[in-house]
Write an enzyme that holds these catalytic residues in place. Structure first.
Site, mmCIF file in Angstrom:
data_model
loop_
_atom_site.group_PDB
_atom_site.id
_atom_site.type_symbol
_atom_site.label_atom_id
_atom_site.label_comp_id
_atom_site.label_asym_id
_atom_site.label_seq_id
_atom_site.Cartn_x
_atom_site.Cartn_y
_atom_site.Cartn_z
ATOM 1 N N ASN A 38 -6.659 -11.396 7.033
ATOM 2 C CA ASN A 38 -7.043 -11.389 5.479
ATOM 3 C C ASN A 38 -6.278 -12.402 4.924
ATOM 4 O OD1 ASN A 38 -9.272 -9.638 5.766
ATOM 5 N ND2 ASN A 38 -8.181 -7.933 5.598
ATOM 6 N N TYR A 62 3.668 -1.815 17.722
ATOM 7 C CA TYR A 62 4.362 -2.867 17.069
ATOM 8 C C TYR A 62 4.664 -4.303 17.534
ATOM 9 C CZ TYR A 62 8.177 -4.400 13.776
ATOM 10 O OH TYR A 62 9.166 -5.168 13.008
ATOM 11 N N ALA A 69 6.082 -12.774 8.827
ATOM 12 C CA ALA A 69 7.547 -11.920 9.154
ATOM 13 C C ALA A 69 6.976 -11.299 10.676
ATOM 14 C CB ALA A 69 7.971 -10.900 8.280
ATOM 15 N N TYR A 71 -4.292 -20.592 13.212
ATOM 16 C CA TYR A 71 -4.816 -21.011 11.698
ATOM 17 C C TYR A 71 -4.486 -22.357 11.726
ATOM 18 C CZ TYR A 71 -7.845 -17.411 10.088
ATOM 19 O OH TYR A 71 -9.148 -16.444 9.696
ATOM 20 N N ASN A 81 0.870 -1.176 -0.027
ATOM 21 C CA ASN A 81 0.054 0.058 0.049
ATOM 22 C C ASN A 81 0.887 1.312 0.042
ATOM 23 O OD1 ASN A 81 0.949 0.104 2.793
ATOM 24 N ND2 ASN A 81 -0.915 0.431 3.570
HETATM 25 P P1 NAD Z 1 9.824 -1.829 5.156
HETATM 26 O O1 NAD Z 1 9.074 -0.595 6.001
HETATM 27 O O2 NAD Z 1 10.773 -1.299 4.199
HETATM 28 O O3 NAD Z 1 8.620 -2.382 4.426
HETATM 29 C C1 NAD Z 1 7.378 -2.908 4.753
HETATM 30 C C2 NAD Z 1 6.423 -2.684 3.624
HETATM 31 O O4 NAD Z 1 5.244 -2.951 4.046
HETATM 32 C C3 NAD Z 1 6.478 -1.555 3.052
HETATM 33 O O5 NAD Z 1 6.713 -1.151 1.673
HETATM 34 C C4 NAD Z 1 5.092 -0.764 3.480
HETATM 35 O O6 NAD Z 1 4.488 0.118 2.533
HETATM 36 C C5 NAD Z 1 4.486 -2.062 3.388
HETATM 37 N N1 NAD Z 1 2.965 -2.225 4.032
HETATM 38 C C6 NAD Z 1 2.746 -1.669 5.259
HETATM 39 N N2 NAD Z 1 1.600 -1.890 5.664
HETATM 40 C C7 NAD Z 1 0.896 -2.443 4.515
HETATM 41 C C8 NAD Z 1 -0.549 -2.705 4.541
HETATM 42 N N3 NAD Z 1 -1.280 -2.635 5.498
HETATM 43 N N4 NAD Z 1 -0.817 -3.180 3.455
HETATM 44 C C9 NAD Z 1 0.089 -3.455 2.357
HETATM 45 N N5 NAD Z 1 1.415 -2.978 2.547
HETATM 46 C C10 NAD Z 1 1.966 -2.530 3.752
HETATM 47 O O7 NAD Z 1 10.214 -2.610 6.274
HETATM 48 P P2 NAD Z 1 11.202 -4.093 6.291
HETATM 49 O O8 NAD Z 1 12.431 -3.843 6.897
HETATM 50 O O9 NAD Z 1 11.289 -4.600 5.006
HETATM 51 O O10 NAD Z 1 10.366 -5.146 7.113
HETATM 52 C C11 NAD Z 1 9.499 -6.078 6.381
HETATM 53 C C12 NAD Z 1 8.798 -6.861 7.543
HETATM 54 O O11 NAD Z 1 9.861 -7.613 8.098
HETATM 55 C C13 NAD Z 1 8.027 -6.264 8.553
HETATM 56 O O12 NAD Z 1 6.891 -7.070 8.637
HETATM 57 C C14 NAD Z 1 8.798 -6.011 9.690
HETATM 58 O O13 NAD Z 1 8.138 -6.047 10.835
HETATM 59 C C15 NAD Z 1 9.850 -7.291 9.639
HETATM 60 N N6 NAD Z 1 11.157 -7.255 10.269
HETATM 61 C C16 NAD Z 1 12.075 -6.451 9.601
HETATM 62 C C17 NAD Z 1 13.018 -6.130 10.325
HETATM 63 C C18 NAD Z 1 14.497 -5.711 9.829
HETATM 64 O O14 NAD Z 1 15.286 -5.454 10.311
HETATM 65 N N7 NAD Z 1 14.478 -5.086 8.600
HETATM 66 C C19 NAD Z 1 13.404 -6.859 11.818
HETATM 67 C C20 NAD Z 1 12.353 -7.475 12.088
HETATM 68 C C21 NAD Z 1 11.181 -7.841 11.505
#
Ligand code: NAD
Ligand code: UDP
Length: 316
Positions: A99, A147, A114, A161, A32
């Site tokens: 969803n 978060y 994730a 699930y 999004n």
């Molecule tokens: P990021 O913010 O770069 O990417 C997250 C993406 O999700 C973004 O492109 C955002 O636009 C999209 N998004 C958010 N809400 C949304 C929604 N409701 N519908 C559709 N798209 C949506 O972050 P990232 O570092 O790439 O993290 C990705 C995932 O990995 C996340 O779930 C995060 O919690 C998890 N994570 C990342 C890290 C890290 O160190 N990078 C550590 C732990 C967990």
């Protein structure tokens, strides 16, 4: 395979989508764009087999055709967003995850969530490093709660699930990961420090910088995620790098690698900012035959090279 990656415009989602598309799979990238980057979407759209759908996972989704695997990486992940996007984060981790779980059921697809080391909150010394069996020390009322609790809820929903519907599920608890294709204005430590060092601005250290993190290079993470999807491990699995460094050391290493003259400045520490973070990777090593291979100095250099080449064109 037909693979849905949510959060595909984000940092990790970009790398996962790219890996799957290059392996010859059909990849639907969904996002999004709340924290996603147009540049990541454009780069993915150049790959054969990749298709982008702009959609908020909080809204129900009905996708035509088969889907074999769903990788849910949609969620703002930077603590800089935990205040302003708090409600969105909670809804993304609850309604959004539901969803996608419903979609996985309808398609008989594998669902990989994730999750995060933030599920552990701020662990006491006896739970350092963090094992998957540690149940966490999260302040349910603090500024990180949307978060941390959102992600804990998402784990609970995923496991439910699995238990109730026999859905094939996986949960990866990701520790601090970094690399190319993070946004310069993402707000997390490495993008902040690198963009500050490259533009000659002071590096903003929260507190005295003695807090630690264990930084994993994104290619190592992606390999572990692929192996987790291919494994039969339903319980959560820690993925990260177990070499732990202080935030002040990170800042100093970035300055050195950038050849920068930026000074360090010390600012207030955010509330509930965890003191120490290091994954116990025994489960990943045993179950996946995987371990991180990128030393942080080399990973930092590669990330700096990406930022140096792209900083001018990055979204402000
Ligand atoms: P990021 O913010 O770069 O990417 C997250 C993406 O999700 C973004 O492109 C955002 O636009 C999209 N998004 C958010 N809400 C949304 C929604 N409701 N519908 C559709 N798209 C949506 O972050 P990232 O570092 O790439 O993290 C990705 C995932 O990995 C996340 O779930 C995060 O919690 C998890 N994570 C990342 C890290 C890290 O160190 N990078 C550590 C732990 C967990
Ligand atoms: N941090 C910092 N300066 C910044 C950004 C972050 O000192 O400009 C600190 C932050 O307070 C935390 C650590 O660096 O102690 C890692 O922060 P990050 O946002 O990267 O991830 P977190 O592990 O907190 O989710």
């Amino acid at each position: 395979m037909n693979i849905l990656v949510t959060g595909a415009a984000g940092f990790i989602g970009y790398h996962l989508s790219r890996r799957f598309a290059l392996a010859g799979h059909r990849v639907i990238g969904m996002d999004n764009m709340v924290t996603g980057s147009d540049a990541n979407v454009r780069a993915l759209q150049a790959l054969p087999g990749f298709e982008f759908i702009r959609h908020d996972i909080e809204q129900p989704l009905a996708l035509p055709g088969p889907i074999d695997r769903i990788f849910n990486f949609a969620c703002p992940a930077s603590p800089a967003d935990f205040d302003t996007k708090a409600v969105e984060i909670m809804l993304t981790c609850s309604i959004g995850v539901k969803n996608l779980l419903d979609l996985a059921r309808a398609k008989n697809a594998l669902f990989l969530q994730a999750s995060t080391s933030e599920c552990y909150g701020d662990p006491p010394p006896e739970h350092h490093p963090q094992k998957e069996t540690y149940r966490g020390n999260v302040n349910t009322l603090g500024p990180r709660a949307p978060y941390d609790e959102g992600k804990r809820f998402a784990e609970a929903m995923t496991m439910t699930y699995h238990r109730m519907h026999g859905l094939h599920t996986r949960i990866v608890r990701i520790f601090n990961t970094y690399g190319p294709h993070m946004r310069a204005d993402d707000g997390r430590a490495l993008p902040n420090f690198i963009s500050q060092a490259l533009s000659g601005k002071p590096l903003t250290i929260h507190g005295d910088g003695s807090q630690t993190r264990s930084f994993c290079y994104v290619d190592d993470l992606v390999e572990a995620i692929c192996r987790t999807a291919d494994s039969d491990v339903v319980d959560p699995i820690n993925i990260g790098n177990d070499s732990e460094i202080t935030i002040k050391e990170v800042a100093q290493a970035v300055i050195e690698s950038c050849g920068s003259k930026s000074p360090l400045i010390f600012t207030d520490r955010p509330m509930n900012d965890p003191e120490r973070r290091r994954p116990d990777l025994s489960r990943a090593r045993e179950a996946l035959g995987w371990q991180p291979s990128m030393p942080w100095r080399e990973g930092f250099k590669r990330t700096i090279a990406y930022f140096r080449a792209n900083l001018a064109g990055m979204r402000p």
